[in-house]
Motif scaffolding. Sequence first.
Motif, PDB file in Angstrom:
ATOM      1  N   LEU A 134       0.853  -1.179   0.000  1.00  0.00           N
ATOM      2  CA  LEU A 134       0.000   0.000   0.000  1.00  0.00           C
ATOM      3  C   LEU A 134       0.885   1.224   0.000  1.00  0.00           C
ATOM      4  O   LEU A 134       1.618   1.484   0.962  1.00  0.00           O
ATOM      5  N   TYR A 135       0.857   1.983  -1.109  1.00  0.00           N
ATOM      6  CA  TYR A 135       1.640   3.202  -1.218  1.00  0.00           C
ATOM      7  C   TYR A 135       0.876   4.348  -0.557  1.00  0.00           C
ATOM      8  O   TYR A 135      -0.303   4.585  -0.858  1.00  0.00           O
ATOM      9  N   ILE A 136       1.558   5.050   0.352  1.00  0.00           N
ATOM     10  CA  ILE A 136       0.900   6.061   1.175  1.00  0.00           C
ATOM     11  C   ILE A 136       1.797   7.290   1.327  1.00  0.00           C
ATOM     12  O   ILE A 136       2.985   7.261   1.016  1.00  0.00           O
ATOM     13  N   THR A 137       1.201   8.364   1.829  1.00  0.00           N
ATOM     14  CA  THR A 137       1.931   9.430   2.500  1.00  0.00           C
ATOM     15  C   THR A 137       1.291   9.559   3.876  1.00  0.00           C
ATOM     16  O   THR A 137       0.069   9.359   4.026  1.00  0.00           O
ATOM     17  N   ALA A 138       2.084   9.894   4.882  1.00  0.00           N
ATOM     18  CA  ALA A 138       1.562   9.956   6.249  1.00  0.00           C
ATOM     19  C   ALA A 138       0.445  10.977   6.432  1.00  0.00           C
ATOM     20  O   ALA A 138      -0.486  10.731   7.198  1.00  0.00           O
ATOM     21  N   ARG A 174      -0.609  -8.570   6.349  1.00  0.00           N
ATOM     22  CA  ARG A 174      -0.428  -9.015   4.964  1.00  0.00           C
ATOM     23  C   ARG A 174      -0.112  -7.860   4.019  1.00  0.00           C
ATOM     24  O   ARG A 174      -0.027  -8.039   2.807  1.00  0.00           O
ATOM     25  N   ILE A 175       0.036  -6.659   4.579  1.00  0.00           N
ATOM     26  CA  ILE A 175       0.236  -5.453   3.771  1.00  0.00           C
ATOM     27  C   ILE A 175       1.512  -4.742   4.210  1.00  0.00           C
ATOM     28  O   ILE A 175       1.722  -4.503   5.399  1.00  0.00           O
ATOM     29  N   GLU A 176       2.332  -4.393   3.249  1.00  0.00           N
ATOM     30  CA  GLU A 176       3.491  -3.542   3.503  1.00  0.00           C
ATOM     31  C   GLU A 176       3.103  -2.114   3.146  1.00  0.00           C
ATOM     32  O   GLU A 176       2.762  -1.830   1.993  1.00  0.00           O
ATOM     33  N   GLU A 177       3.146  -1.227   4.126  1.00  0.00           N
ATOM     34  CA  GLU A 177       2.869   0.177   3.880  1.00  0.00           C
ATOM     35  C   GLU A 177       4.157   0.857   3.425  1.00  0.00           C
ATOM     36  O   GLU A 177       5.160   0.825   4.140  1.00  0.00           O
ATOM     37  N   VAL A 178       4.121   1.453   2.238  1.00  0.00           N
ATOM     38  CA  VAL A 178       5.322   2.047   1.642  1.00  0.00           C
ATOM     39  C   VAL A 178       5.096   3.553   1.486  1.00  0.00           C
ATOM     40  O   VAL A 178       4.235   3.982   0.706  1.00  0.00           O
ATOM     41  N   ALA A 179       5.850   4.339   2.238  1.00  0.00           N
ATOM     42  CA  ALA A 179       5.749   5.797   2.125  1.00  0.00           C
ATOM     43  C   ALA A 179       6.491   6.264   0.873  1.00  0.00           C
ATOM     44  O   ALA A 179       7.635   5.871   0.645  1.00  0.00           O
ATOM     45  N   VAL A 180       5.810   7.076   0.074  1.00  0.00           N
ATOM     46  CA  VAL A 180       6.388   7.575  -1.172  1.00  0.00           C
ATOM     47  C   VAL A 180       6.133   9.073  -1.280  1.00  0.00           C
ATOM     48  O   VAL A 180       5.324   9.635  -0.546  1.00  0.00           O
ATOM     49  N   VAL A 227      -1.555   8.785  -4.144  1.00  0.00           N
ATOM     50  CA  VAL A 227      -1.802   7.834  -3.073  1.00  0.00           C
ATOM     51  C   VAL A 227      -3.246   8.015  -2.608  1.00  0.00           C
ATOM     52  O   VAL A 227      -3.794   9.106  -2.744  1.00  0.00           O
ATOM     53  N   PRO A 228      -3.831   6.913  -2.110  1.00  0.00           N
ATOM     54  CA  PRO A 228      -3.257   5.580  -1.947  1.00  0.00           C
ATOM     55  C   PRO A 228      -3.323   4.775  -3.242  1.00  0.00           C
ATOM     56  O   PRO A 228      -4.213   4.977  -4.067  1.00  0.00           O
ATOM     57  N   THR A 229      -2.394   3.854  -3.374  1.00  0.00           N
ATOM     58  CA  THR A 229      -2.415   2.834  -4.418  1.00  0.00           C
ATOM     59  C   THR A 229      -2.067   1.510  -3.753  1.00  0.00           C
ATOM     60  O   THR A 229      -1.099   1.448  -2.985  1.00  0.00           O
ATOM     61  N   LEU A 230      -2.864   0.497  -4.024  1.00  0.00           N
ATOM     62  CA  LEU A 230      -2.637  -0.833  -3.451  1.00  0.00           C
ATOM     63  C   LEU A 230      -2.237  -1.802  -4.549  1.00  0.00           C
ATOM     64  O   LEU A 230      -2.902  -1.867  -5.589  1.00  0.00           O
ATOM     65  N   ILE A 231      -1.156  -2.533  -4.332  1.00  0.00           N
ATOM     66  CA  ILE A 231      -0.840  -3.670  -5.186  1.00  0.00           C
ATOM     67  C   ILE A 231      -1.540  -4.873  -4.562  1.00  0.00           C
ATOM     68  O   ILE A 231      -1.169  -5.314  -3.467  1.00  0.00           O
ATOM     69  N   ALA A 232      -2.577  -5.348  -5.219  1.00  0.00           N
ATOM     70  CA  ALA A 232      -3.438  -6.391  -4.652  1.00  0.00           C
ATOM     71  C   ALA A 232      -2.742  -7.747  -4.655  1.00  0.00           C
ATOM     72  O   ALA A 232      -1.627  -7.904  -5.166  1.00  0.00           O
ATOM     73  N   GLU A 233      -3.415  -8.741  -4.105  1.00  0.00           N
ATOM     74  CA  GLU A 233      -2.812 -10.071  -3.989  1.00  0.00           C
ATOM     75  C   GLU A 233      -2.510 -10.689  -5.347  1.00  0.00           C
ATOM     76  O   GLU A 233      -1.592 -11.493  -5.474  1.00  0.00           O
ATOM     77  N   LYS A 270      -5.452   5.524  16.247  1.00  0.00           N
ATOM     78  CA  LYS A 270      -4.240   5.996  16.930  1.00  0.00           C
ATOM     79  C   LYS A 270      -2.992   5.690  16.106  1.00  0.00           C
ATOM     80  O   LYS A 270      -2.069   6.502  16.026  1.00  0.00           O
ATOM     81  N   GLU A 271      -2.954   4.512  15.483  1.00  0.00           N
ATOM     82  CA  GLU A 271      -1.759   4.094  14.734  1.00  0.00           C
ATOM     83  C   GLU A 271      -1.594   4.826  13.407  1.00  0.00           C
ATOM     84  O   GLU A 271      -0.532   4.753  12.793  1.00  0.00           O
ATOM     85  N   THR A 272      -2.629   5.528  12.958  1.00  0.00           N
ATOM     86  CA  THR A 272      -2.582   6.163  11.637  1.00  0.00           C
ATOM     87  C   THR A 272      -2.798   7.678  11.712  1.00  0.00           C
ATOM     88  O   THR A 272      -3.087   8.293  10.682  1.00  0.00           O
ATOM     89  N   HIS A 273      -2.640   8.241  12.893  1.00  0.00           N
ATOM     90  CA  HIS A 273      -2.907   9.680  13.045  1.00  0.00           C
ATOM     91  C   HIS A 273      -2.058  10.470  12.048  1.00  0.00           C
ATOM     92  O   HIS A 273      -0.889  10.156  11.847  1.00  0.00           O
ATOM     93  N   PRO A 274      -2.622  11.488  11.409  1.00  0.00           N
ATOM     94  CA  PRO A 274      -1.859  12.228  10.378  1.00  0.00           C
ATOM     95  C   PRO A 274      -0.641  12.925  10.951  1.00  0.00           C
ATOM     96  O   PRO A 274      -0.654  13.409  12.083  1.00  0.00           O
ATOM     97  N   ALA A 275       0.398  12.949  10.129  1.00  0.00           N
ATOM     98  CA  ALA A 275       1.639  13.604  10.536  1.00  0.00           C
ATOM     99  C   ALA A 275       2.294  14.201   9.294  1.00  0.00           C
ATOM    100  O   ALA A 275       2.022  13.784   8.180  1.00  0.00           O
TER     101      ALA A 275
END
Length: 199
Positions: free
Chosen positions: A3-7, A27-33, A51-57, A193-198
């Motif tokens: 999962l391609y993300i920005t915080a 099962r997901i690797e979060e990749v900051a780009v 973002v977001p973009t997910l590379i599915a299974e 809590k684990e995904t609070h914006p930063a």
Amino acid sequence: MKLYITAPSPFARKCRIVARETGLIDRIEEVAVDPYANAPELLASNPVVQVPTLIAEDGLPLNDSPVICEYLDALGDGPRLLPADGADRLRVRRLETLGNQALEMGVKLLLELRRPEDERSPSWIARWTENMGRALDALEAARPDPARLDMGVITAGVAVTWIGFRHPGFDLATGRPGLMALQAALENRPSFKETHPAG
């Protein structure tokens, strides 16, 4: 899956919350780009480099947070965050759309305010601000219930927190006690809590 993300992205945050609520986060690797730098790995899977973009299974890319969230919801465990059909699905989708609209207006406002001062449009700033407020008022009227977690409730909560984060001068609280209570309840959940914006 990747999962391609920005915080700071609220749309990525929605997907990150759903990944946790559905038990899929392991099962997901979060990749900051950096989308603005045309991150090669993101560009290879999303032609508009968002973002977001997910590379599915199956290895195929999925773009757009509602599509990604629906895919994860169907793949994961536990109660569905998006009902399969009928009036309840329409209710959840309507609430999700209102949350997305508030976020879209907030993003447009943010981008306008980031332009050089002599290039900013006061009329567009006023328009995006008014539209954002109206979308929040519509969310307040819809009365999202934090005890009934679904995609609409998640999106509403994400919208309130992100608008407060990116537009601290905007009056969120006045006339919106329901949204303030929703935000307070949701931001105590581990997935929030684990995904609070930063950033």
